[in-house]
Design a protein around this motif. Structure first.
Motif, PDB file in Angstrom:
ATOM      1  N   SER A  51     -97.118  19.649 -41.426  1.00 16.29           N
ATOM      2  CA  SER A  51     -96.286  20.254 -40.385  1.00 16.29           C
ATOM      3  C   SER A  51     -97.000  20.143 -39.038  1.00 16.29           C
ATOM      4  N   TYR A  52     -96.220  20.283 -37.974  1.00 19.86           N
ATOM      5  CA  TYR A  52     -96.818  20.202 -36.649  1.00 19.86           C
ATOM      6  C   TYR A  52     -97.821  21.334 -36.427  1.00 19.86           C
ATOM      7  N   ASP A  53     -97.512  22.526 -36.910  1.00 17.48           N
ATOM      8  CA  ASP A  53     -98.442  23.644 -36.760  1.00 17.48           C
ATOM      9  C   ASP A  53     -99.750  23.376 -37.499  1.00 17.48           C
ATOM     10  N   ASP A  54     -99.651  22.816 -38.705  1.00 19.65           N
ATOM     11  CA  ASP A  54    -100.866  22.484 -39.459  1.00 19.65           C
ATOM     12  C   ASP A  54    -101.647  21.379 -38.755  1.00 19.65           C
ATOM     13  N   TYR A  55    -100.934  20.439 -38.181  1.00 17.35           N
ATOM     14  CA  TYR A  55    -101.616  19.379 -37.429  1.00 17.35           C
ATOM     15  C   TYR A  55    -102.377  19.971 -36.247  1.00 17.35           C
ATOM     16  N   ARG A  56    -101.729  20.835 -35.504  1.00 21.23           N
ATOM     17  CA  ARG A  56    -102.392  21.440 -34.339  1.00 21.23           C
ATOM     18  C   ARG A  56    -103.634  22.229 -34.745  1.00 21.23           C
ATOM     19  N   ALA A  57    -103.617  22.792 -35.943  1.00 20.68           N
ATOM     20  CA  ALA A  57    -104.741  23.606 -36.397  1.00 20.68           C
ATOM     21  C   ALA A  57    -105.927  22.772 -36.866  1.00 20.68           C
ATOM     22  N   LEU A  58    -105.730  21.482 -37.071  1.00 19.39           N
ATOM     23  CA  LEU A  58    -106.837  20.642 -37.527  1.00 19.39           C
ATOM     24  C   LEU A  58    -107.946  20.657 -36.474  1.00 19.39           C
TER      25      LEU A  58
END
Length: 234
Positions: free
Chosen positions: A15-22
């Motif tokens: 997800s985009y949120d998970d990507y941003r959290a990387l």
């Protein structure tokens, strides 16, 4: 450019949120550092919760099942009109049908040893064809030549080089989609000279991330603050 024997990083469906959290550096992070170097104020989230036109267009084009109509401030008819304009381009329609949308990757840039990440609009890996990465940009450019100028002025060339090198792509397409009349579509296969300039840009910023003290004295404080916001430290 990376060694040709270096394996491509895995393409991740997150997800985009998970990507941003990387915990890695994205091209957008390099833009924040560039802004600090140019003396611009740090970018702020509007906090309005409003979906941007560009984000809505990308969702409609790349993940149509995820599109939510009726969002405040958005013209759904216009967005789908632009999507149809892209799909009417025979080659782009073929690539969309055969590619993977909204894929992320994590990789280590070998020269600076920096952990980085990217999220590609479209990756096309078909037998017998060049490995292709495509990014779509809504634009107010007047025509294809104006869009090509924007690619350098807005650092789209940096993004193209960053993604091309990381994914060892054979080609990178930037596709400008006019959001005003006459609603043209401008595919640009990024040439070698533009990639070289984009590579110079991203390597300069990655080196600055690793050594913020090398920034010009009159920008040192802003650059140091930008680096700290990216949680890299000196």
């Amino acid at each position: 450019m990376p060694d040709s024997l270096t394996p491509r990083p895995d393409l991740l469906r997150v997800s985009y949120d998970d990507y941003r959290a990387l915990p890695a550096i994205a091209n957008s992070d390099l833009s924040r550092l560039r802004d600090a170097l140019d003396g611009k104020l740090p970018r702020r989230d509007s906090g309005s919760g409003a979906l941007s036109f560009g984000t809505a267009f990308h969702t409609a084009l790349l993940e149509p099942d995820e599109y939510v109509a009726g969002q405040p401030g958005l013209n759904d008819t216009l967005i789908w009109w632009l999507v149809e304009g892209v799909q009417l381009n025979t080659e782009l329609s073929r690539l969309l049908a055969g590619g993977l949308t909204e894929r992320s990757a994590v990789f280590t840039e070998p020269v600076t040893d920096t952990l980085c990440k990217l999220r590609a609009d479209l990756v096309v890996d078909l037998p017998g064809e060049p490995y292709t990465v495509i990014d779509f940009k809504t634009t107010l450019a007047r025509d294809a030549d104006h869009f090509r100028w924007q690619c350098a002025a807005y650092d789209y060339d940096r993004q193209a080089a960053f993604y091309t090198d990381a994914l060892r792509a054979d080609r990178f397409l930037l596709v400008g989609v006019q959001k005003v009349e006459p609603f043209g579509v401008f595919p640009l296969e990024v040439p070698a000279d533009m990639l070289a300039e984009g590579r110079r840009k991203y390597m300069h910023l990655l080196r600055l991330l690793r050594a913020p003290a090398t920034a010009p004295a009159y920008r040192a404080e802003a650059v140091r603050a930008a680096v700290e916001r990216l949680s890299l430290g000196e």
